[in-house]
Structures are given as C-alpha cells and as structure tokens.
Write a protein that holds these residues in place. Sequence first.
Motif, PDB file in Angstrom:
ATOM      1  N   VAL A 153       0.822  -1.203   0.000  1.00  0.00           N
ATOM      2  CA  VAL A 153       0.000   0.000   0.000  1.00  0.00           C
ATOM      3  C   VAL A 153       0.861   1.260   0.000  1.00  0.00           C
ATOM      4  CG1 VAL A 153      -1.931  -1.167   1.121  1.00  0.00           C
ATOM      5  CG2 VAL A 153      -0.263   0.059   2.521  1.00  0.00           C
ATOM      6  N   SER A 154       2.072   1.180   0.569  1.00  0.00           N
ATOM      7  CA  SER A 154       2.959   2.351   0.548  1.00  0.00           C
ATOM      8  C   SER A 154       3.354   2.692  -0.877  1.00  0.00           C
ATOM      9  CB  SER A 154       4.205   2.081   1.402  1.00  0.00           C
ATOM     10  OG  SER A 154       3.868   1.879   2.752  1.00  0.00           O
ATOM     11  N   GLY A 155       3.763   1.677  -1.622  1.00  0.00           N
ATOM     12  CA  GLY A 155       4.123   1.914  -3.010  1.00  0.00           C
ATOM     13  C   GLY A 155       2.928   2.268  -3.866  1.00  0.00           C
ATOM     14  N   ALA A 156       1.803   1.594  -3.620  1.00  0.00           N
ATOM     15  CA  ALA A 156       0.599   1.896  -4.391  1.00  0.00           C
ATOM     16  C   ALA A 156       0.120   3.313  -4.119  1.00  0.00           C
ATOM     17  CB  ALA A 156      -0.504   0.895  -4.054  1.00  0.00           C
ATOM     18  N   GLY A 157       0.265   3.782  -2.887  1.00  0.00           N
ATOM     19  CA  GLY A 157      -0.139   5.147  -2.574  1.00  0.00           C
ATOM     20  C   GLY A 157       0.725   6.177  -3.277  1.00  0.00           C
ATOM     21  N   ALA A 158       2.059   5.920  -3.307  1.00  0.00           N
ATOM     22  CA  ALA A 158       2.962   6.863  -3.959  1.00  0.00           C
ATOM     23  C   ALA A 158       2.724   6.911  -5.465  1.00  0.00           C
ATOM     24  CB  ALA A 158       4.413   6.476  -3.662  1.00  0.00           C
ATOM     25  N   ALA A 159       2.633   5.731  -6.092  1.00  0.00           N
ATOM     26  CA  ALA A 159       2.402   5.696  -7.539  1.00  0.00           C
ATOM     27  C   ALA A 159       0.956   6.051  -7.890  1.00  0.00           C
ATOM     28  CB  ALA A 159       2.744   4.306  -8.079  1.00  0.00           C
ATOM     29  N   GLY A 160       0.013   5.570  -7.063  1.00  0.00           N
ATOM     30  CA  GLY A 160      -1.392   5.860  -7.323  1.00  0.00           C
ATOM     31  C   GLY A 160      -1.716   7.336  -7.184  1.00  0.00           C
ATOM     32  N   GLY A 317       6.136  14.724 -23.579  1.00  0.00           N
ATOM     33  CA  GLY A 317       4.946  15.485 -23.934  1.00  0.00           C
ATOM     34  C   GLY A 317       3.642  14.877 -23.477  1.00  0.00           C
ATOM     35  N   ALA A 318       3.669  14.002 -22.455  1.00  0.00           N
ATOM     36  CA  ALA A 318       2.443  13.372 -21.967  1.00  0.00           C
ATOM     37  C   ALA A 318       1.644  14.360 -21.118  1.00  0.00           C
ATOM     38  CB  ALA A 318       2.777  12.134 -21.149  1.00  0.00           C
ATOM     39  N   GLY A 319       0.326  14.233 -21.131  1.00  0.00           N
ATOM     40  CA  GLY A 319      -0.539  15.039 -20.288  1.00  0.00           C
ATOM     41  C   GLY A 319      -0.638  14.457 -18.897  1.00  0.00           C
ATOM     42  N   PRO A 320      -1.343  15.140 -17.972  1.00  0.00           N
ATOM     43  CA  PRO A 320      -1.445  14.655 -16.595  1.00  0.00           C
ATOM     44  C   PRO A 320      -2.022  13.247 -16.482  1.00  0.00           C
ATOM     45  CG  PRO A 320      -2.215  16.914 -16.748  1.00  0.00           C
ATOM     46  CD  PRO A 320      -1.998  16.435 -18.152  1.00  0.00           C
ATOM     47  N   LEU A 321      -3.106  12.953 -17.223  1.00  0.00           N
ATOM     48  CA  LEU A 321      -3.730  11.644 -17.118  1.00  0.00           C
ATOM     49  C   LEU A 321      -2.830  10.547 -17.667  1.00  0.00           C
ATOM     50  CD1 LEU A 321      -6.108   9.869 -16.410  1.00  0.00           C
ATOM     51  CD2 LEU A 321      -7.142  10.425 -18.623  1.00  0.00           C
ATOM     52  N   VAL A 322      -2.218  10.773 -18.833  1.00  0.00           N
ATOM     53  CA  VAL A 322      -1.331   9.774 -19.423  1.00  0.00           C
ATOM     54  C   VAL A 322      -0.110   9.552 -18.527  1.00  0.00           C
ATOM     55  CG1 VAL A 322       0.155   9.268 -21.404  1.00  0.00           C
ATOM     56  CG2 VAL A 322      -2.115  10.248 -21.761  1.00  0.00           C
ATOM     57  N   THR A 323       0.402  10.619 -17.935  1.00  0.00           N
ATOM     58  CA  THR A 323       1.521  10.482 -17.011  1.00  0.00           C
ATOM     59  C   THR A 323       1.143   9.616 -15.817  1.00  0.00           C
ATOM     60  OG1 THR A 323       2.408  12.643 -17.631  1.00  0.00           O
ATOM     61  CG2 THR A 323       3.118  11.749 -15.522  1.00  0.00           C
ATOM     62  N   GLY A 324      -0.056   9.844 -15.279  1.00  0.00           N
ATOM     63  CA  GLY A 324      -0.513   9.019 -14.163  1.00  0.00           C
ATOM     64  C   GLY A 324      -0.683   7.564 -14.552  1.00  0.00           C
ATOM     65  N   LEU A 325      -1.270   7.318 -15.718  1.00  0.00           N
ATOM     66  CA  LEU A 325      -1.423   5.938 -16.178  1.00  0.00           C
ATOM     67  C   LEU A 325      -0.064   5.256 -16.362  1.00  0.00           C
ATOM     68  CD1 LEU A 325      -4.294   6.415 -18.798  1.00  0.00           C
ATOM     69  CD2 LEU A 325      -4.451   5.220 -16.599  1.00  0.00           C
ATOM     70  N   GLY A 326       0.941   6.053 -16.709  1.00  0.00           N
ATOM     71  CA  GLY A 326       2.271   5.500 -16.886  1.00  0.00           C
ATOM     72  C   GLY A 326       2.890   4.975 -15.607  1.00  0.00           C
ATOM     73  N   GLN A 327       2.331   5.336 -14.451  1.00  0.00           N
ATOM     74  CA  GLN A 327       2.840   4.831 -13.178  1.00  0.00           C
ATOM     75  C   GLN A 327       2.247   3.478 -12.794  1.00  0.00           C
ATOM     76  OE1 GLN A 327       5.268   6.812 -11.669  1.00  0.00           O
ATOM     77  NE2 GLN A 327       4.949   7.959 -13.568  1.00  0.00           N
ATOM     78  N   PRO A 329       2.340   0.377 -14.201  1.00  0.00           N
ATOM     79  CA  PRO A 329       3.244  -0.787 -14.149  1.00  0.00           C
ATOM     80  C   PRO A 329       4.146  -0.778 -12.927  1.00  0.00           C
ATOM     81  CG  PRO A 329       3.156   0.106 -16.375  1.00  0.00           C
ATOM     82  CD  PRO A 329       2.446   1.084 -15.496  1.00  0.00           C
ATOM     83  N   LEU A 330       4.649   0.386 -12.547  1.00  0.00           N
ATOM     84  CA  LEU A 330       5.495   0.467 -11.359  1.00  0.00           C
ATOM     85  C   LEU A 330       4.687   0.110 -10.106  1.00  0.00           C
ATOM     86  CD1 LEU A 330       8.094   3.280 -10.689  1.00  0.00           C
ATOM     87  CD2 LEU A 330       6.782   2.275  -8.834  1.00  0.00           C
ATOM     88  N   ALA A 331       3.456   0.632 -10.031  1.00  0.00           N
ATOM     89  CA  ALA A 331       2.620   0.346  -8.870  1.00  0.00           C
ATOM     90  C   ALA A 331       2.275  -1.136  -8.789  1.00  0.00           C
ATOM     91  CB  ALA A 331       1.343   1.187  -8.934  1.00  0.00           C
TER      92      ALA A 331
END
Length: 512
Positions: A153-160, A317-327, A329-331
């Motif tokens: 949950v710590s990692g999921a919170g940071a990436a999420g 050049g990613a937007g806010p939503l695409v940048t968030g979705l990019g996290q 796999p890490l999460a």
Amino acid sequence: MNVALTQTGRAAGRAPGPGAVLTALAAAQFTVMLATSIVNVALPQIRAGAGLSDGGTTWVVNAYGLAFGALLLAGGRVADLLGRRRVLVAGLALFALASVAAGLATSAGVLITARAVQGVGAAAIAPAALALVMDRFPPGPGRGRALGVWGAVSGAGAAGGVLLGGALTQAWGWPWIFHSVALGAAAVLVAVAALVPRDAAAESGGEDGRRGARQRGRFDLLGTVTVTLALTCLVWGLTGARGAGWTDARVLGSLGLAAVLLAAFCVIERRRPDALIPPRLFSTGRVAAGNLLMALLGSVWIALFFFLPLYQQQVLGAGPLVTGLGQLPLAMAHMIGSALAPRIARVIGATATVTAALLTEAAGLLWLSWMRADGSYLVDVFGPSVLIGLGLSIAFVQLTALAVDGVPRQDAGLAGGLVNTTRQVGGAIGLAALATLAGSVTAHAPTDQPPLEALTTGYQAAFTASAAVLATTALLAPLLTRRTGAPAPTASTPRPASDPGTSPFSPARPNR
C-alpha cells in the motif's frame, strides 16, 4: 450492564478479525503516501488556480514534507504514551479537515498552511498505524505478511497518487485532488474507529488508564522540541538548496543551525531518564542498521517520483492523465514485490533478499538513465519501471522489518516514527542533491544542444547517481546486518517485541 454485555458479545466472536484490522491500518498508510505524491502532476494547474509564484508552487509540496518529516518522532512518542489508536484517530481527523481547507483555498497562504497541517496529521498517522500493526501481528510469518501488505500500500499510494492526481485534475480540476483525499481520510477514520480495538491500558480511561500511561514514561518535551527544530532546519535547508543552491547564506545558516540543534539533542538525551529516543531502542543493533539503510533507500525513492513524471511530461509530452497511467506498471510491480518479499526471505534469508532487491532497483535506475530525448514510454520507461517497482517494494518491506525488529513493545510507536523519519529525511537530502545535480548538468550543457536533450541529460545524471547510491547500499547491507545481534533478555530487562532467536534477519533455515 450494557457495557459488560457488549464486551462479552465482542469476546464471543463478533470482534473484527486480523484481516479487517490490517485493512483499516493499511488504508491509513495508503492515505498518507497518496497525499505525498498526488499534487506532483497538478502543480501547473494549482499554480494558476491559486495564484502562486514559483516559490509558492514549490512550497505546496515542501510544506507537507517539512511538517511530516519534522514531527514523526514526536508523533510516534505521543502515540506510545497516549494510546496509538487514539492518536491515529486524531491524526486522521486533522488530516481530513486540512485536506478540505486545501481544496477550498483561494490564496497561496491558505493552501500552503493547509498542506503543512496535513503534514502534522500525517506525522501522527504513520507511526501510530505501524505500531498498531506490530501490536496485532507478533513476530513470525503473520507479521511478515502484514508488512508485505504495508509495503504494497505504501508503493501503491505513492504511484497511485500520480495517477489519481492526473485523472482528477483533467476531469474536475485541482481542488478535487484535496477533496478526494479528505473523503478517503474520513472513510479510513470510520473504518479505524469501527475495526481497530482500543489500546488496553492507555485508552481505558479513569485512574487505571492514566496510571498505565504514566508507567510507560513521561513525554520528553525538551528533547522533542530540540529534535523537531533540528529536523525542521535540516529539511528547510535541503529544500531551499534545490532552488537557491548550496552556497546560499540562508541554506548554509539553516543547515548549520540544524547541526547545532542535533548536537544539543544528543547532549540532552544523555541526561534525561525518559529520553525521546531511549538507548534500549538500539539494544538489538538492528534498529540502527535498518534506519541507515532505509535513509539511503529513501534518498532515491522520493527523487524517482519527482523526476519520472517530469520526464514524461516535459520531454515525452504526456498530459497529466497519461503520465498518471504511466505509473501503473510500477505500482503493480510494487504490489507484487511486497507480496513476495516475506516468501523470498524465508527461502534465501532476509539479508540476501535485501541485497538482491537493492541491486534489482539499481539495475532499473541504471536502465532508466539511458532514456532519450526522442524516446518513448514503452522503450524508455516501461521496462525500468517494472524492475524498480519489484526491487523497491521488496527492499522496503525487509528494511521496515529490520528497523522494528526486537523493539520493546512500549517503544513500537517511536520505532515507527523513527523509520519514517529516516526515510523522509533521506528523501529530502537525496532530492536536494539530485535536483542540484540534474540542474547543474542541464545548465552546463553545450549551447548548441537542443533544450530537450539538455533536460534529458540532467535526468540521466540523476538516475545514474541514484543507481550508484543503491549499489553502495546493497554492498553495505550484508555488512551491517551481519554485525547486528541482541543480548538475551534478563529478568531486569523487558523482553523485546520479537525474540532475537526468531528474527527475520537470522540466517535462513532449510525447508523441512
């Protein structure tokens, strides 16, 4: 009579199970980590909406981290003395109210103040929740699985936080970043109140409860004020160094004052019978090793979630939503690694697990350092993110276990505050140093180099340095953990929370 019947009914089997209790406590940790990263993607929109300057925008992030990092030790000790569940509930309530204020803020001063109060609430939540996990899950496989959930949950919170921040900003605007955190904190507060049992002594009320609290020691006000001011000056100076440089007079003055206050704190603690950080906390030798290694891990952790979204937005050049979705796999890799960490440790031993995890994360960061200005997410970010998520999660779970291993039960909250403090302070030091490095490399790029290539070169330097730090940490881990040991408890010594003979950092036993 009604109270007695209620207690009898709970004892008869209607009390929440360990899984429900862990879910509520893990949700509290998730909320704290979420608030740490949820604003990163939305900073440009927050700046425009609240009328912030460049410095004010920085302090939307720094105010939270400063209050959080400076007050964690105090929060952990207060939780030990006043009752961990009580402090957790109070912290969640303060956190939720501050989040509402941040979402309603129309000026820079109100927003930054609200973020600082959020940090105060988080400093109460994090150590109290971790101490309650230690209380409910004694040493053994159960605690290993619980800490695995904690790491997940710590990692999921940071990436999420990056994902949710991007989605909410794009859909409804930046105030909903804070409103969503407030709603989440309120829901967690209800869950904790309903599912987590009260502390037996400190929260029982009446003279017995007050006597129980007094038996566990007095609050070291002088030591707490001194170390809180020292940590405030330290984090303030490190934060200022990112923008003003290491030679700025205010930065040097703040860091110098922090050194003086830390020295004074050491002198004060030697003379106080109820010290904020009592010597018994380090009696096993594992706490010091765990906190040192956690500080080194934290020095690259926070920087990772700072630089990676910047590369995705400013270079790719990613937007806010695409940048968030990019996290994502890490999460996901972080959650998988956290679940696997206790199992791997039982097979090859915790020390070997920590070393392998740190090397795995270092390999991912080194891979990330090969990013290109004309690159793409799939080629330059996806693969390294998976490696980093696996290594980071496994190392975090095992180092958290090491940092609380053998701690006396009455100091569990303090131990939780200490390991969170070292991670936060390590993160502040790492981010300040790496941001300075990246900025310097970019500023000194050849004049004929395109701006995006110069920016990418700075990020490459930061990730290369991060990989070197983790490789060094991996080399230190076997040395530090091999030298740790705990004397057997005597009749005059309180038995620690975990038996040294069953420590997760004992040599791995063959499966039978």
